[in-house]
Design an enzyme around this catalytic site. Structure first.
Site, PDB file in Angstrom:
ATOM      1  N   ARG A 124      62.625 -56.413  13.602  1.00 62.27           N
ATOM      2  CA  ARG A 124      62.023 -56.865  12.344  1.00 62.27           C
ATOM      3  C   ARG A 124      62.418 -58.298  11.989  1.00 62.27           C
ATOM      4  O   ARG A 124      61.723 -58.964  11.225  1.00 62.27           O
ATOM      5  CB  ARG A 124      62.345 -55.884  11.216  1.00 62.27           C
ATOM      6  CG  ARG A 124      61.588 -54.562  11.361  1.00 62.27           C
ATOM      7  CD  ARG A 124      61.910 -53.610  10.229  1.00 62.27           C
ATOM      8  NE  ARG A 124      63.284 -53.197  10.248  1.00 62.27           N
ATOM      9  CZ  ARG A 124      63.723 -52.043  10.753  1.00 62.27           C
ATOM     10  NH1 ARG A 124      62.871 -51.174  11.246  1.00 62.27           N
ATOM     11  NH2 ARG A 124      65.014 -51.759  10.736  1.00 62.27           N
ATOM     12  N   GLU A 140      78.347 -46.943  13.720  1.00 59.20           N
ATOM     13  CA  GLU A 140      79.019 -45.771  13.153  1.00 59.20           C
ATOM     14  C   GLU A 140      79.407 -44.802  14.276  1.00 59.20           C
ATOM     15  O   GLU A 140      80.518 -44.293  14.328  1.00 59.20           O
ATOM     16  CB  GLU A 140      78.066 -45.113  12.163  1.00 59.20           C
ATOM     17  CG  GLU A 140      78.764 -44.214  11.174  1.00 59.20           C
ATOM     18  CD  GLU A 140      77.756 -43.596  10.221  1.00 59.20           C
ATOM     19  OE1 GLU A 140      76.631 -44.126  10.106  1.00 59.20           O
ATOM     20  OE2 GLU A 140      78.115 -42.575   9.615  1.00 59.20           O
TER      21      GLU A 140
HETATM   22  P1  AMP Z   1      73.588 -53.603   9.638  1.00 51.21           P
HETATM   23  O1  AMP Z   1      74.115 -54.019  10.985  1.00 51.21           O
HETATM   24  O2  AMP Z   1      74.273 -52.375   9.124  1.00 51.21           O
HETATM   25  O3  AMP Z   1      73.636 -54.737   8.627  1.00 51.21           O
HETATM   26  O4  AMP Z   1      72.067 -53.186   9.804  1.00 51.21           O
HETATM   27  C1  AMP Z   1      71.356 -53.480  10.961  1.00 51.21           C
HETATM   28  C2  AMP Z   1      69.880 -53.296  10.823  1.00 51.21           C
HETATM   29  O5  AMP Z   1      69.578 -51.943  10.549  1.00 51.21           O
HETATM   30  C3  AMP Z   1      69.230 -54.100   9.736  1.00 51.21           C
HETATM   31  O6  AMP Z   1      68.777 -55.317  10.237  1.00 51.21           O
HETATM   32  C4  AMP Z   1      68.075 -53.251   9.308  1.00 51.21           C
HETATM   33  O7  AMP Z   1      66.935 -53.570  10.083  1.00 51.21           O
HETATM   34  C5  AMP Z   1      68.499 -51.844   9.661  1.00 51.21           C
HETATM   35  N1  AMP Z   1      68.933 -51.069   8.495  1.00 51.21           N
HETATM   36  C6  AMP Z   1      70.184 -50.629   8.229  1.00 51.21           C
HETATM   37  N2  AMP Z   1      70.212 -49.883   7.122  1.00 51.21           N
HETATM   38  C7  AMP Z   1      68.943 -49.851   6.656  1.00 51.21           C
HETATM   39  C8  AMP Z   1      68.314 -49.257   5.514  1.00 51.21           C
HETATM   40  N3  AMP Z   1      68.971 -48.503   4.622  1.00 51.21           N
HETATM   41  N4  AMP Z   1      66.992 -49.445   5.347  1.00 51.21           N
HETATM   42  C9  AMP Z   1      66.291 -50.196   6.236  1.00 51.21           C
HETATM   43  N5  AMP Z   1      66.821 -50.769   7.323  1.00 51.21           N
HETATM   44  C10 AMP Z   1      68.131 -50.611   7.532  1.00 51.21           C
END
Ligand code: AMP
Length: 171
Positions: free
Chosen positions: A59, A96
């Site tokens: 995305r 996780e």
């Molecule tokens: P993070 O590494 O946890 O910051 O998240 C990695 C990717 O996961 C982000 O770029 C989002 O595309 C996706 N993502 C994580 N949590 C969500 C959420 N609650 N809703 C939508 N996309 C999420």
């Protein structure tokens, strides 16, 4: 800004129980909202010397390509393993459960390039932190990490370089 926030749809228990997924496809699919989102983000960087936008699969490619077009730069892709055809550099990071790896072409930058890294949403910050590490090792200057949206309660920005994080829509 509230209008843009409202058009992002909450999908409970996706991709697994307990997660509220922020579905940005509704924003992307609405012409007015999509244009406004891109214009607002691009406006922040107009007049800055930016050499390249980096987009994170998948995305992040959408915002990344739109920003690159508006700012008159190219876009460099950060992809899942095995997708990039030429020589790559990679970074692995903890999730996780288990770990993940991302790759970039080894010859993507010139030394000292100033870049913006784009992704759709800042959650825990693990993905963006890994990409910052990857590109900084390649000798570029991260001007800013840019997101359409941020889940503030997850405090992802604490993992990212101080003062170099911008998100348009905060939840
Ligand atoms: P993070 O590494 O946890 O910051 O998240 C990695 C990717 O996961 C982000 O770029 C989002 O595309 C996706 N993502 C994580 N949590 C969500 C959420 N609650 N809703 C939508 N996309 C999420």
């Amino acid at each position: 800004m509230d209008q843009l926030k409202q058009i992002i749809r909450d999908i409970p228990d996706f991709p697994k129980k307990g997660i509220i997924f922020k579905d940005i496809t509704t924003l992307l699919g609405d012409a007015k909202s999509f244009h406004r989102m891109v214009d607002l983000l691009a406006h922040r960087y107009i007049g800055e010397k930016i050499d390249q936008i980096v987009g994170i699969e998948a995305r992040g490619f959408i915002l990344g390509a739109a920003l690159a077009y508006k700012l008159g730069t190219g876009i460099t892709l950060v992809r899942k393993p095995g997708k990039l055809p030429s020589e790559t550099r990679s970074v692995s990071y903890e999730l996780e459960y288990g770990s993940d790896t991302l790759e970039i072409h080894a010859d993507a930058f010139k030394k000292g390039d100033r870049i913006i890294i784009a992704d759709d949403l800042l959650a825990t910050g693990g993905t963006m932190a890994a990409v910052v590490e990857l590109v900084e090792e390649m000798g570029v200057e991260v001007f800013e990490c840019a997101f359409m949206a941020e889940l503030e309660f997850l405090e992802g920005r604490a993992k990212l370089p101080d003062g170099k994080v911008y998100s348009l829509l905060k939840f």
